[in-house]
Design an enzyme around this catalytic site. Structure first.
Site, PDB file in Angstrom:
ATOM      1  N   GLY A 135     -11.906 -26.150  36.800  1.00  0.00           N
ATOM      2  CA  GLY A 135     -11.557 -26.183  37.780  1.00  0.00           C
ATOM      3  C   GLY A 135     -10.719 -25.601  38.312  1.00  0.00           C
ATOM      4  N   SER A 174     -18.569 -24.388  40.835  1.00  0.00           N
ATOM      5  CA  SER A 174     -19.816 -24.945  41.998  1.00  0.00           C
ATOM      6  C   SER A 174     -19.610 -24.436  42.845  1.00  0.00           C
ATOM      7  CB  SER A 174     -19.967 -26.625  41.786  1.00  0.00           C
ATOM      8  OG  SER A 174     -19.220 -27.712  42.223  1.00  0.00           O
ATOM      9  N   ASP A 208     -12.949 -28.355  47.927  1.00  0.00           N
ATOM     10  CA  ASP A 208     -13.359 -26.611  47.031  1.00  0.00           C
ATOM     11  C   ASP A 208     -14.001 -26.148  47.760  1.00  0.00           C
ATOM     12  OD1 ASP A 208     -12.292 -27.903  44.674  1.00  0.00           O
ATOM     13  OD2 ASP A 208     -14.038 -27.409  43.427  1.00  0.00           O
TER      14      ASP A 208
HETATM   15  C1  MEV Z   1     -12.094 -30.885  42.136  1.00  0.00           C
HETATM   16  O1  MEV Z   1     -11.713 -29.712  42.128  1.00  0.00           O
HETATM   17  C2  MEV Z   1     -10.779 -31.330  42.719  1.00  0.00           C
HETATM   18  C3  MEV Z   1     -10.618 -33.070  42.468  1.00  0.00           C
HETATM   19  O2  MEV Z   1      -9.469 -33.404  43.538  1.00  0.00           O
HETATM   20  C4  MEV Z   1     -12.141 -33.737  43.327  1.00  0.00           C
HETATM   21  C5  MEV Z   1     -12.010 -33.362  44.362  1.00  0.00           C
HETATM   22  O3  MEV Z   1     -11.179 -32.679  45.847  1.00  0.00           O
HETATM   23  O4  MEV Z   1     -13.288 -33.825  45.653  1.00  0.00           O
HETATM   24  C6  MEV Z   1     -10.694 -33.385  41.071  1.00  0.00           C
END
Ligand code: MEV
Length: 317
Positions: A100, A104, A147
């Site tokens: 998290g 990536s 991200d």
């Molecule tokens: C992943 O880092 C964040 C989520 O909100 C997925 C996204 O924003 O595409 C879970």
């Protein structure tokens, strides 16, 4: 052998709005430079080779795990009118993957920066963001873009899918303790399961997503005005809502409870959930050290401190 190109990328922390951001609600994310990925380009003979955590060898023969990066490298070289051979790419990281923290997107950012550096071509944030989006589509199918946006811009940002990003003027005397459960987070699976839950039970899930969005809006104000207590309460409420859409798990719950019992002003999972990392908010370094020790005793694999006071106005660093 000396490298001919170098690229660096930070991780990121989602402070508020993970998952609800996929449904058009706002999110707030911060660059996290305690964890980083470096990519170095070397001249070589023949087909492109790559050396990273998941794979060492010819890019063409790489397994599906790095399919996004494979396509990204080909795409960037074609864009630059360069042959897709004669390079070796080495990727080093202290950013734990799939926790998290944006590994990536960070790999993509580091790789694109290094290739542009190798060919001495200037790279704008917009172009970088566009390239990173290509690899993210392959990794996550339908990412919100949060991200890619945070990591390619290196700034604290307020982000909304249709509206894009704006920098956040921050003024906070607070420290986040970031703790890694040590287990990989299942972002894609979590996003897919939330989608299923949402399409099966829209009347239950929509108000949860709305409240997550409203909390994120409130937090933007708290960050401007140094309202640490209110930020903490909003974080804990966001965690409770994320738990209701099933993206927490036992390990994250235990760490969130441990942080709150040990005096954190707020705590929540960060990122996709179902493993990965959590964050806890404190006012002082002493409290942060105390909470970090409690989290490590409770099984966290690693903790980091993130001084929110170091995020300079407008997130510019
Ligand atoms: C992943 O880092 C964040 C989520 O909100 C997925 C996204 O924003 O595409 C879970």
């Amino acid at each position: 052998m000396e490298d001919i190109g170098y690229g660096l990328a930070n991780g990121k922390i989602i402070l508020m709005g993970e998952h609800s951001v996929v449904y058009g609600k706002p999110a707030i994310a911060l660059p996290f430079d305690k964890v980083q990925i470096e990519s170095r380009i070397y001249k070589s003979e023949g087909p492109i080779t790559i050396d990273c955590l998941y794979y060492k060898g010819a890019l063409e023969e790489a397994s599906d795990v790095i399919e996004g990066i494979r396509q990204l490298i080909q795409f960037v070289l074609t864009y630059l009118n360069q042959p897709v051979n004669g390079l070796h790419i080495k990727i080093d990281s202290n950013l734990p993957a799939q926790r998290g923290l944006g590994s990536s997107a960070a790999v993509s950012v580091a790789v694109v920066r290094s290739i542009f550096d190798a060919f001495k071509v200037p790279l704008s944030d917009e172009l970088l963001h566009y390239f990173v989006g290509i690899a993210e589509q392959i990794h996550h199918t339908n990412p919100s873009g949060l991200d890619a946006t945070t990591i390619s811009s290196n700034r604290a940002i307020f982000f909304q899918k249709e509206k894009g990003k704006s920098p956040i003027p921050m003024q906070m005397d607070a420290i986040l303790v970031v703790a890694d459960t040590g287990r990989v987070g299942q972002t894609k699976q979590a996003v897919d399961e939330v989608r299923q839950l949402w399409s099966d039970n829209p009347t239950i899930v929509n108000p949860i997503l709305d409240r997550l969005g409203a909390l994120t809006e409130e937090v933007r104000g708290f960050l401007k005005n140094n309202e640490v207590i209110r930020l903490g309460l909003a974080m804990t409420e966001a965690h409770t809502l994320l738990k209701k859409i099933n993206v927490s798990d036992e390990g994250l719950e235990f760490l969130v409870e441990t942080a709150l019992k040990n005096g954190a002003l707020g705590a929540k999972l960060t990122g996709g959930g179902k493993g990965g990392c959590m964050i806890a908010l404190t006012k002082s370094k002493e409290e942060a050290i105390h909470i970090s020790k409690a989290l490590l005793n409770a099984g966290a694999h690693h903790t980091w401190f993130y001084d929110l006071g170091e995020i300079i106005d407008e997130g510019n660093r």
